[in-house]
Design an enzyme around this catalytic site. Structure first.
Site, mmCIF file in Angstrom:
data_model
loop_
_atom_site.group_PDB
_atom_site.id
_atom_site.type_symbol
_atom_site.label_atom_id
_atom_site.label_comp_id
_atom_site.label_asym_id
_atom_site.label_seq_id
_atom_site.Cartn_x
_atom_site.Cartn_y
_atom_site.Cartn_z
ATOM 1 C CB THR A 1 41.097 33.607 39.028
ATOM 2 O OG1 THR A 1 40.452 34.787 38.547
ATOM 3 C CG2 THR A 1 42.258 33.264 38.095
ATOM 4 C CE1 TYR B 1 44.316 34.374 40.868
ATOM 5 C CE2 TYR B 1 44.557 36.216 42.384
ATOM 6 C CZ TYR B 1 44.727 35.668 41.128
ATOM 7 O OH TYR B 1 45.296 36.405 40.130
ATOM 8 C CG HIS C 1 46.710 33.561 35.258
ATOM 9 N ND1 HIS C 1 45.740 33.335 36.200
ATOM 10 C CD2 HIS C 1 47.456 34.577 35.756
ATOM 11 C CE1 HIS C 1 45.889 34.158 37.217
ATOM 12 N NE2 HIS C 1 46.913 34.935 36.969
ATOM 13 C CB SER D 1 42.950 41.646 40.916
ATOM 14 O OG SER D 1 43.707 40.691 41.625
#
Length: 393
Positions: free
Chosen positions: A158, A132, A280, A110
């Site tokens: 994402t 993101y 998610h 992430s």
């Protein structure tokens, strides 16, 4: 084998141990789902509605589990899904990366991780960096290029998030930083879970809520909530934006958060390598169906034009087999490995991966298949109305 002090035989046992070890607020952050948790719970429950069609003779003793995802060979069809700030263990994402590497599989890291991408890439060379749509194009591309320089082999963008943080049961307190005020508030929880604090103190630090991968190497990392605020206020991406990023990246590219066949088709149109059917983990729009319910329609829409992964609700190797039978190339796990990390650090993550691997082998034997690549809907019993109808009137 039965559970022992150093081994747990199920993901459910890993979750129980994580709950016993973690302060309440930390544990609740791992199990949170948006609003009433309808989607989060359905992600798990839906697998129980699918049955198998066992075979009992002429069964092969060999099991082929290996596959490829975004150009990386993996030993079995389970990958690490990117999850933010892993404050459940001092080694965090590095421990997860080592466990995944030992199991021969890839890891998604992430952009909100607690460890820098350079450090994690050293522990696992099958690394995909997740981002993101945060900031402008230049900032997004700079983060991707930093990950590429560190050794990331693919990029995950994402999109499955609507910034809905409401919980009917109440959200756990997560501090901006671990200052004296925050520590005082957490003190009663930590007092009844002293092992958690002692483990951090043995490493000479406290949990760090900074996110170092959103800035250049060596720059001061923003806090999780500082980054979250920037993300919430960034302009929402268009398919043109995504096509631009895919072209600029130039390598394997995954769109994570697909639930509608139309979006799967658009991902094909922009040249994406892979998609992840994901909601998610139930932290997106509540009352979205479980991802396993949505998978068949997505697979029907794009077939072999793109690699299809599934993310959400995987707790057993048999769940993995069901997903593959309905059209996924592989699955990504999130909460399962976080519970393993909380229960036993790197060994706990390895434990979870071993459970899933053996469960896949057992389910393959049961349905009479010697390879994951032979699986299809005919290996399952699927109740009427299991999947939503996406046909247009």
């Amino acid at each position: 084998m039965a559970s022992t002090r150093d081994w747990f035989e199920s993901v459910a046992e890993a979750q129980r141990r994580a709950k016993r070890r973690l302060p309440k607020g930390v544990y609740l952050a791992l199990v949170a789902g948006s609003e009433a948790g309808v989607t989060m719970n359905d992600n798990v429950a839906a697998f129980g509605e699918l049955g198998f069609r066992p075979r009992v003779a002429d069964l092969r003793t060999d099991r082929e589990l290996a596959t490829t995802v975004m150009g990386q060979d993996i030993s079995f069809p389970v990958l690490i899904s990117p999850t933010g700030v892993q404050a459940v263990d001092p080694d965090g994402e590095v421990a997860v990366a080592r466990a995944a590497a030992a199991a021969g599989t890839a890891m998604g890291l992430s952009s909100f991780a607690s460890k820098p991408v350079e450090e994690v890439a050293t522990a696992n060379d099958k690394l995909f960096f997740q981002s993101y749509w945060l900031g402008d194009r230049d900032a997004i591309l700079a983060r991707a290029e930093r990950a590429r320089a560190a050794g990331a082999k693919g990029l995950i963008i994402t999109l499955d998030w609507v910034f809905d943080s409401r919980r009917d049961w109440g959200s756990p307190f997560i501090p901006e930083t671990l200052d004296l005020k925050a520590m005082a508030r957490y003190a009663p929880q930590v007092a009844v879970r002293p092992g958690y604090l002692l483990q951090w103190l043995r490493h000479g630090k406290l949990p760090d809520l900074g996110v170092p991968n959103l800035v250049g190497p060596g720059e001061e990392a923003p806090t999780f909530f500082g980054a979250y605020g920037q993300w919430m206020t960034s302009p929402l991406p268009t398919w043109e934006d995504l096509a631009w990023l895919r072209a600029e990246w130039g390598g394997p590219f995954m769109v994570k958060g697909i639930t509608h066949p139309d979006d799967a088709r658009r991902a094909v149109d922009i040249g994406a390598t892979a998609i992840s059917v994901s909601n998610h983990g139930g932290n997106n729009l509540d009352s979205t169906p479980a991802t396993i319910r949505l998978l068949p329609a997505v697979a029907d829409a794009v077939g072999d034009q793109i690699e299809i992964l599934l993310d959400g609700g995987i707790r057993r190797g048999s769940d993995v087999v069901k997903a593959l039978a309905l059209g996924a190339r592989a699955v990504m796990i999130g909460r399962a490995y976080l519970w393993g990390l909380a229960a036993g650090g790197e060994k706990g993550v390895s434990n979870v991966l071993a459970i899933l691997r053996s469960g896949i082998e057992e389910a393959l034997l049961g349905v009479g298949r010697s390879s994951i690549h032979q699986l299809g809907p005919e290996d399952l019993t699927i109740p009427a109305g299991f999947s939503p109808n996406f046909r247009k009137d």
